[in-house]
Design a protein around this motif. Sequence first.
Motif, mmCIF file in Angstrom:
data_model
loop_
_atom_site.group_PDB
_atom_site.id
_atom_site.type_symbol
_atom_site.label_atom_id
_atom_site.label_comp_id
_atom_site.label_asym_id
_atom_site.label_seq_id
_atom_site.Cartn_x
_atom_site.Cartn_y
_atom_site.Cartn_z
ATOM 1 N N CYS A 89 35.786 53.079 42.399
ATOM 2 C CA CYS A 89 34.978 51.895 42.694
ATOM 3 C C CYS A 89 35.360 51.219 43.999
ATOM 4 O O CYS A 89 34.888 50.115 44.285
ATOM 5 N N THR A 90 36.167 51.855 44.829
ATOM 6 C CA THR A 90 36.652 51.222 46.054
ATOM 7 C C THR A 90 35.505 50.898 47.007
ATOM 8 O O THR A 90 34.654 51.745 47.289
ATOM 9 N N VAL A 91 35.501 49.654 47.477
ATOM 10 C CA VAL A 91 34.579 49.177 48.508
ATOM 11 C C VAL A 91 35.424 48.506 49.587
ATOM 12 O O VAL A 91 36.639 48.346 49.423
ATOM 13 N N LEU A 92 34.790 48.108 50.650
ATOM 14 C CA LEU A 92 35.474 47.337 51.685
ATOM 15 C C LEU A 92 35.080 45.877 51.523
ATOM 16 O O LEU A 92 33.891 45.559 51.426
ATOM 17 N N LEU A 93 36.063 45.014 51.462
ATOM 18 C CA LEU A 93 35.857 43.576 51.328
ATOM 19 C C LEU A 93 36.439 42.922 52.571
ATOM 20 O O LEU A 93 37.654 42.961 52.774
ATOM 21 N N ASP A 94 35.561 42.410 53.421
ATOM 22 C CA ASP A 94 35.974 41.893 54.729
ATOM 23 C C ASP A 94 36.777 42.955 55.485
ATOM 24 O O ASP A 94 37.768 42.657 56.154
ATOM 25 N N GLY A 95 36.379 44.205 55.347
ATOM 26 C CA GLY A 95 37.009 45.305 56.062
ATOM 27 C C GLY A 95 38.229 45.904 55.397
ATOM 28 O O GLY A 95 38.760 46.900 55.876
ATOM 29 N N GLU A 96 38.688 45.306 54.305
ATOM 30 C CA GLU A 96 39.863 45.826 53.596
ATOM 31 C C GLU A 96 39.420 46.465 52.287
ATOM 32 O O GLU A 96 38.509 45.989 51.624
ATOM 33 N N ARG A 97 40.114 47.525 51.897
ATOM 34 C CA ARG A 97 39.733 48.213 50.671
ATOM 35 C C ARG A 97 40.073 47.383 49.436
ATOM 36 O O ARG A 97 41.089 46.682 49.394
ATOM 37 N N ALA A 98 39.186 47.481 48.447
ATOM 38 C CA ALA A 98 39.352 46.704 47.219
ATOM 39 C C ALA A 98 38.702 47.452 46.066
ATOM 40 O O ALA A 98 37.664 48.105 46.239
ATOM 41 N N ASN A 99 39.314 47.354 44.900
ATOM 42 C CA ASN A 99 38.738 47.936 43.689
ATOM 43 C C ASN A 99 37.719 46.951 43.136
ATOM 44 O O ASN A 99 38.070 45.890 42.620
ATOM 45 N N SER A 100 36.454 47.311 43.209
ATOM 46 C CA SER A 100 35.386 46.393 42.803
ATOM 47 C C SER A 100 35.339 46.150 41.304
ATOM 48 O O SER A 100 34.776 45.150 40.863
ATOM 49 N N CYS A 101 35.960 47.017 40.519
ATOM 50 C CA CYS A 101 35.976 46.810 39.064
ATOM 51 C C CYS A 101 36.917 45.683 38.665
ATOM 52 O O CYS A 101 36.820 45.160 37.559
ATOM 53 N N LEU A 102 37.819 45.287 39.548
ATOM 54 C CA LEU A 102 38.793 44.237 39.244
ATOM 55 C C LEU A 102 38.395 42.869 39.801
ATOM 56 O O LEU A 102 39.097 41.889 39.573
ATOM 57 N N LEU A 103 37.292 42.811 40.511
ATOM 58 C CA LEU A 103 36.874 41.566 41.156
ATOM 59 C C LEU A 103 35.644 40.998 40.474
ATOM 60 O O LEU A 103 34.693 41.721 40.198
ATOM 61 N N LEU A 104 35.649 39.704 40.231
ATOM 62 C CA LEU A 104 34.443 39.057 39.748
ATOM 63 C C LEU A 104 33.504 38.838 40.921
ATOM 64 O O LEU A 104 33.935 38.459 42.016
ATOM 65 N N ALA A 105 32.223 39.062 40.703
ATOM 66 C CA ALA A 105 31.242 38.901 41.774
ATOM 67 C C ALA A 105 31.268 37.486 42.337
ATOM 68 O O ALA A 105 31.192 37.296 43.557
#
Length: 170
Positions: free
Chosen positions: A49-65
């Motif tokens: 589920c890795t996406v880029l968040l402000d250019g940094e990698r992040a696991n989107s399954c662990l983040l609340l929208a």
Amino acid sequence: MSGDVVLRVNGEDRVLHLDNRVTLLDALREHLRLTGTKKGCDHGQCGACTVLLDGERANSCLLLAVAVAGRAVTTVEGLADGAEPHPLQRAFIAHDGFQCGYCTPGQICSAIGMLAEAAAGLPSAVSADLAGTAAVDLDDEEIRERMSGNLCRCGAYAGIVAAIREVAGG
């Protein structure tokens, strides 16, 4: 409780009416129909589920929208420059860096973030310079360590490392 959330995804502001408990991953897949980002373990352990968040990698399954409202989210769908694939996308194809392809979007997003981290001098556990005073030389060991949060069940690691090494080298 639910409400409107403005997510900036792939350069475009999207207004969604979401329950506060919806993860970024589910918002992307179920509400925006951006299905490139994959749900693997749903526990932040596989990296699919890795996406880029402000250019940094992040696991989107662990983040609340709701927690990423106003921040720039880039998914695999947002990496291409028009019809031209991102250099890592081209390298993954050239080096056969995928088999079933399920982990590939997360691998590519993670690799983009990892290349930025290395260029900024951020060390890993195997870096020679742990003080982070210089850009990191991305040899195979360094790439494998930095990509260790992204799992491939098919075992396409040799192609993944070769693709990243090619893009890192120039």
